[in-house]
Every structure is written in structure tokens, then in C-alpha cells.
Design a protein around this motif. Structure first.
Motif, short mmCIF file in Angstrom:
data_model
loop_
_atom_site.label_atom_id
_atom_site.label_comp_id
_atom_site.label_asym_id
_atom_site.label_seq_id
_atom_site.Cartn_x
_atom_site.Cartn_y
_atom_site.Cartn_z
N GLU A 14 0.82 -1.21 0.00
CA GLU A 14 0.00 0.00 0.00
C GLU A 14 0.86 1.27 0.00
O GLU A 14 0.34 2.37 0.00
N THR A 15 2.17 1.11 0.02
CA THR A 15 3.09 2.25 0.00
C THR A 15 2.86 3.08 -1.26
O THR A 15 2.70 2.54 -2.34
N THR A 16 2.83 4.40 -1.07
CA THR A 16 2.71 5.32 -2.21
C THR A 16 3.81 6.36 -2.11
O THR A 16 4.20 6.75 -1.01
N GLY A 66 1.13 -0.67 9.18
CA GLY A 66 0.05 -1.46 9.77
C GLY A 66 -1.13 -0.54 10.00
O GLY A 66 -1.07 0.65 9.69
N GLU A 67 -2.20 -1.09 10.52
CA GLU A 67 -3.40 -0.29 10.75
C GLU A 67 -3.13 0.96 11.58
O GLU A 67 -3.72 1.99 11.36
N ALA A 72 2.38 6.18 15.66
CA ALA A 72 2.19 4.89 16.29
C ALA A 72 1.20 5.03 17.45
O ALA A 72 0.99 6.14 17.95
N PRO A 73 0.62 3.93 17.91
CA PRO A 73 -0.39 4.00 18.96
C PRO A 73 0.18 4.16 20.38
O PRO A 73 -0.54 4.54 21.29
N ASP A 74 1.48 3.86 20.56
CA ASP A 74 2.05 3.96 21.91
C ASP A 74 3.52 4.35 21.81
O ASP A 74 4.13 4.27 20.74
N MET A 133 9.89 2.62 15.87
CA MET A 133 9.78 3.07 14.49
C MET A 133 10.81 4.16 14.17
O MET A 133 11.38 4.18 13.09
N GLN A 134 11.05 5.06 15.11
CA GLN A 134 12.07 6.09 14.93
C GLN A 134 13.41 5.42 14.65
O GLN A 134 14.15 5.84 13.76
N GLY A 135 13.74 4.40 15.41
CA GLY A 135 15.00 3.70 15.22
C GLY A 135 15.09 2.99 13.88
O GLY A 135 16.12 3.03 13.21
#
Length: 103
Positions: A35-37, A48-49, A68-70, A77-79
Motif C-alpha cells: 500500500e506504499t505510495t 500497519g493499521e 504509532a499507537p504507543d 519506528m524512529q530507530g
């Protein structure tokens, strides 16, 4: 029912190769996340969702954003983004990536 809270962090990288790095990052992740654009100026990778990476390039640099959710997932993700960017930009010293929490 309320919307889930999303945490976000952003970083600005000074480089004349922002568009190249944006394209490399998005092409790399598009194999796993179809789904990457992306265009030369903007890319979005839905990990992910509830997780997303966005990059925007201009002639002076690259703006990175992770959502992110948490806090634990956001930090991870930053890393991941920083590590991949360093790998693609090995010919250029980008310095340390300074992430800032954003709303």
C-alpha cells in the motif's frame, strides 16, 4: 466510541538528496507493504493499521514523520527509519537524527 490516540514524532534532515532517500526508503518498504505510495516529493508507508511513516522532500532536505499507537512502538519506528536512512545515505554524513514529538 472515540478514535484511538496516535502519537507522532518528526525529524528534519538537511540534505540535497532528500528526494533520492525518500524514493529509496519507500521502494524498499513497498515490497513488504504494497500500500506504499510515493512521488519524488512525498511518500507514505503504512506499516500497519495503526503505524505509518511519511516523508516529504524539498530541495533543502527531508522531513520524516512516524505515527504509532504507543510510545514503545513510536520509539522503535524512529530507530527503524533512522537505521534505514543511514544505510541508504552512507556516502553522506547526515549527523544524528533529532526526533521531536508532535501533535
Amino acid at each position: 466510541m472515540s478514535e484511538p490516540v496516535t502519537l507522532a514524532a518528526q525529524a528534519r534532515i538537511d540534505t540535497q538528496n532528500g528526494s533520492r532517500y525518500l524514493t529509496q526508503l519507500c521502494k524498499h518498504w513497498s515490497h513488504k507493504f504494497p500500500e506504499t505510495t510515493f512521488t519524488p516529493e512525498r511518500g507514505v508507508v503504512p506499516f500497519g493499521e495503526d503505524r505509518r511513516f511519511t516523508a516529504e522532500a524539498d530541495p533543502d532536505g527531508l522531513t520524516l514523520r512516524v505515527e504509532a499507537p504507543d510510545l514503545e512502538t513510536l520509539t522503535r519506528m524512529q530507530g527503524v527509519v533512522a537505521e534505514h536512512l543511514a544505510r541508504f545515505a552512507f556516502r553522506e554524513d547526515l549527523g544524528g537524527i533529532a526526533w521531536t514529538r508532535v501533535v
